[in-house]
Scaffold this active site. Structure first.
Site, PDB file in Angstrom:
ATOM      1  CG  HIS A  25      50.332  41.869  38.780  1.00  0.00           C
ATOM      2  ND1 HIS A  25      48.999  42.198  38.710  1.00  0.00           N
ATOM      3  CD2 HIS A  25      50.994  43.048  38.625  1.00  0.00           C
ATOM      4  CE1 HIS A  25      48.855  43.486  38.527  1.00  0.00           C
ATOM      5  NE2 HIS A  25      50.060  44.031  38.461  1.00  0.00           N
ATOM      6  CB  CYS A  56      51.382  37.097  33.735  1.00  0.00           C
ATOM      7  SG  CYS A  56      52.590  35.819  33.355  1.00  0.00           S
ATOM      8  CG  ASN A  68      49.954  46.664  42.041  1.00  0.00           C
ATOM      9  OD1 ASN A  68      49.900  47.130  43.173  1.00  0.00           O
ATOM     10  ND2 ASN A  68      49.626  47.354  40.957  1.00  0.00           N
TER      11      ASN A  68
END
Length: 361
Positions: free
Chosen positions: A259, A294, A257
């Site tokens: 991240h 993040c 994804n």
């Protein structure tokens, strides 16, 4: 065995939902080999027999080697895993990151088994068309006994709708040799647009695609009232008692994804636990609320402060409220955690951990 064949064209989708089927797709033709009992079972509930061939399929080779299967009701999935040498810590028992990775793996294998996409974390056909992905909003794991190197763990998982904003997935972990309950977990997931990185409500179309594989009646890994999975996590205020500053994601921490994967956050939270606790205790409960993504270039600070325990752990001897639960004293320590960006202090994640005294195996 019965053999069913039907044409799959751009105008006609071919559907299947068979727990032990063999799937072949030569040219534009779909052939499924099924037993007569499977056919009768599928015919009882046409909705559950519908998944588009466009969703993708599991590799036949991978499926043969997995020790996993859909249960008789078709709503939950069980799989066995061997704890390997690189998945254990200094105590020769599985780490909590190993447990979390196994939870993620069995969840992905479940949704692949029922025919969802193999190119993402349980994305449906509509989700892929709209560039939508699932992201973790909350994870709660309780471990009553850590499996050791070479132990075999059996994990059962199932998913359910969670209001209008997402889905819920639960897990039950057992020692395969003794059937002893060794852990439970629950999680909440929300949808995000992969292009804008903004959260999005679950549409009726997407909900209809996965609800056919959810239990008709609510089934919870934690059916007890006021169980610890429901507890809110207060924000940890400065100054924190313990800290580990300047944590940087590795390339290997990023997932499909784009991240940092949710399991990485667990390791970051534990980095700021005081060493005397790590030496004398083992993690029993971890709850994490995920508040923002993040990325690889972010620098993260991990902060920890002690919290006075006020909620004893409940270990369920059965599932779905079918057996009594016995309260366990904490005999340990409890902490609040926050992960935040070093640059501006924005909150990434907040958490709570509960620890028990180590016992000799």
């Amino acid at each position: 065995m019965l053999k069913l064949s039907c044409n799959a064209t751009n105008h006609l989708q071919t559907f299947f939902f068979l727990s032990d089927s063999s799937l072949y797709i030569p040219a534009n033709r779909l052939t499924i080999a099924v037993s007569s009992s499977q056919l009768r079972k599928a015919a009882l509930d046409p909705l559950r027999a519908v998944i588009s061939a466009d969703q993708g399929s599991i590799s036949p080779v991978a499926d043969r080697f997995r020790a996993g299967r859909l249960m008789e009701d078709g709503y939950s999935y069980k799989e066995k895993f061997i704890v390997r040498s690189y998945e254990v810590g200094i105590n020769k028992t599985a780490t909590v990151e190993t447990i979390a990775n196994l939870l993620q793996e069995v969840a992905c294998n479940h949704v692949q088994k029922v025919g969802f996409s193999t190119d993402g974390f349980a994305t449906t056909l509509t989700m892929r068309k709209l560039h939508l992905i699932w992201v973790t909003a909350r994870m709660h794991i309780e471990i009553y006994k850590y499996p050791a190197w070479s132990d075999v763990v059996e994990i059962e998982t199932w998913c359910q709708s969670e209001g209008r904003i997402g889905t819920r997935r639960d897990w039950i972990l057992r020692d395969s040799a003794t059937n002893e309950l060794i852990g439970r977990a629950t999680s909440k997931w929300v949808m995000m647009n992969q292009d804008t990185r903004r959260l999005q409500r679950v549409t009726d179309e997407v909900r209809d695609e996965y609800l056919v594989f959810c239990p008709r009646e609510t089934r919870l890994a934690f059916p007890e009232e006021n169980n610890s999975s429901l507890k809110k996590i207060p924000k940890l205020e400065d100054p924190a008692q313990y800290s580990m500053l300047g944590l940087k994601p590795r390339r290997a921490d990023l997932d499909m994804n784009q991240h940092v994967n949710n399991v990485t956050y667990i390791g970051w939270v534990l980095e700021s636990i005081p060493q005397e606790i790590v030496d004398t205790h083992e993690l029993q409960v971890i709850t994490l609320d995920y508040r923002r993504e993040c990325q690889q270039d972010d620098i993260v600070d991990s902060l920890t402060t002690s919290e006075i325990p006020d909620h004893p752990i409940s270990k369920l001897s059965g599932t779905n409220g079918s057996a009594t639960s016995s309260k366990q004293g904490l005999n340990g320590s409890q902490f609040l955690h926050i992960l935040r960006l070093s640059e501006n202090g924005q909150e990434i994640n907040r958490g709570r951990t509960q620890w028990r005294k180590k016992s000799s195996r």
